[in-house]
Design an enzyme around this catalytic site. Structure first.
Site, PDB file in Angstrom:
ATOM      1  N   ASP A 120       0.835  -1.191   0.000  1.00 36.94           N
ATOM      2  CA  ASP A 120       0.000   0.000   0.000  1.00 36.94           C
ATOM      3  C   ASP A 120       0.876   1.249   0.000  1.00 36.94           C
ATOM      4  O   ASP A 120       2.023   1.220   0.462  1.00 36.94           O
ATOM      5  CB  ASP A 120      -0.894   0.027   1.244  1.00 36.94           C
ATOM      6  CG  ASP A 120      -1.874  -1.134   1.279  1.00 36.94           C
ATOM      7  OD1 ASP A 120      -2.200  -1.648   0.199  1.00 36.94           O
ATOM      8  OD2 ASP A 120      -2.296  -1.510   2.387  1.00 36.94           O
ATOM      9  N   LYS A 121       0.323   2.341  -0.482  1.00 42.08           N
ATOM     10  CA  LYS A 121       1.059   3.604  -0.558  1.00 42.08           C
ATOM     11  C   LYS A 121       1.767   3.930   0.756  1.00 42.08           C
ATOM     12  O   LYS A 121       2.956   4.276   0.767  1.00 42.08           O
ATOM     13  CB  LYS A 121       0.097   4.739  -0.927  1.00 42.08           C
ATOM     14  CG  LYS A 121       0.718   6.124  -0.850  1.00 42.08           C
ATOM     15  CD  LYS A 121      -0.314   7.218  -1.070  1.00 42.08           C
ATOM     16  CE  LYS A 121       0.301   8.592  -0.844  1.00 42.08           C
ATOM     17  NZ  LYS A 121      -0.707   9.674  -0.981  1.00 42.08           N
TER      18      LYS A 121
END
Length: 318
Positions: free
Chosen positions: A137-138
């Site tokens: 995830d970012k």
């Protein structure tokens, strides 16, 4: 001319899954929606016939994919710094910083990991998704692998599908756990909030193992091991059992500092601007050299500072 040409013999563990779900699991570099488009367009066959996306697999089927991959469009090389832990002709391993989006998409056509990889390793332009095999995830930091050749890409994806790649994370959660354990609960798209995942009946099988590293007054530091790799898996599973990850904007609910904590810890929790999740260890068999490799990335400064604040507030119980 097709630029995705893959053949699969469906393993017994995929029996009962929808065809589009199984192919998305076998080819995680492509989205399930794109795989479904390929099936509807007749680019996927089972022993020469064109199936439906919803067809349930029995195991043992020969599935052929002959499709056009999504075009990179405006994906351009950009001189973004990368912490490269390993690089050879077939495999790249990086320590991804928090805040770096992995794939370009609407609203993020530049400034992503793909843009950075294309700058540092121009040969990745010939591979699907610039060689990316799995995502973080970012706002999750840590170790991540990238294939550098088509054979390596196929073999690494196969290792992932057969659960032969080890992935361990550190997480700081709200609440004090007495002991470690396992969460085994299916994950799928949230029925009402389509940007979120959730534990849902009929979701994809998901298993997360965790053990306690440190206990604090109101928090716990965990080591989590993925047996499967569903979207947001650790975040969803820990929240589902009542121990959401600190700073998680999707699954942690409204942040409420515990009563009685010091102003320093209150400020530290409020300013921690991401989920406290770090991919610490990656274990895999090298796709061509066939030796087992272990890569580690130390938690970054913001994660370490959060743990230090928690230790200062309430010395660890273990």
């Amino acid at each position: 001319m097709s630029d995705v040409s893959r053949d699969f013999l469906i393993e017994p563990e995929l029996a009962g899954m929808r065809l589009d779900q199984a192919l998305a699991a076998l080819m995680p570099e492509y989205s399930r929606s794109l795989v479904k488009e390929w099936i509807l367009a007749g680019a996927v066959t089972i022993v020469g016939r064109v199936p439906r996306p919803s067809e349930r697999l029995k195991g043992g089927e020969a599935v052929a994919v002959r499709a056009e991959a999504a075009k990179p469009g405006e994906w351009l090389p950009e001189p973004i710094a990368l912490d490269v832990l390993h690089a050879d002709a077939d495999l790249i391993v990086i320590d991804k910083p928090a805040g770096l989006v992995v794939h370009p998409a609407v609203g993020n056509r530049s400034g992503t990991l793909v843009n950075a990889l294309l700058h540092h390793f121009p040969d990745l332009a010939t591979l699907p998704r610039a060689g990316i095999v799995h995502r973080l995830d970012k706002d999750t930091s840590g170790v991540m692998m990238v294939a550098r050749s088509r054979p390596a890409h196929t073999l690494l994806v196969r290792q992932l599908a057969k659960r032969r790649i080890g992935r361990e994370y550190q997480a700081v959660v709200r609440g004090v756990l007495v002991a470690g354990g396992t969460v085994e609960a299916p994950i799928g798209r949230h029925p009402h909030h389509r940007t979120r995942m959730a534990v849902v009946e009929g979701g994809r099988a998901a298993i997360t193992h965790f053990r306690v590293l440190e206990r604090f007054g109101h928090h716990t530091r965990l080591r989590c091991r993925l047996e499967t790799g569903r979207t947001h898996q650790i975040r969803v599973h820990l929240a589902a059992v009542g121990y959401p990850i600190v700073g998680d904007p999707l699954y942690g609910g409204r942040p409420r500092p515990p009563a009685g904590v010091s102003p320093e810890l209150r400020a530290g929790l409020a300013s921690f601007g991401r989920q406290a999740l770090h991919a610490e260890t990656l274990t895999l068999v090298h796709p061509t050299q066939r030796e087992t490799l272990v890569f580690r990335a130390r938690p970054p400064a913001d994660f370490a500072a959060l743990v230090a604040l928690l230790r200062a507030e309430s010395p660890a119980g273990e």
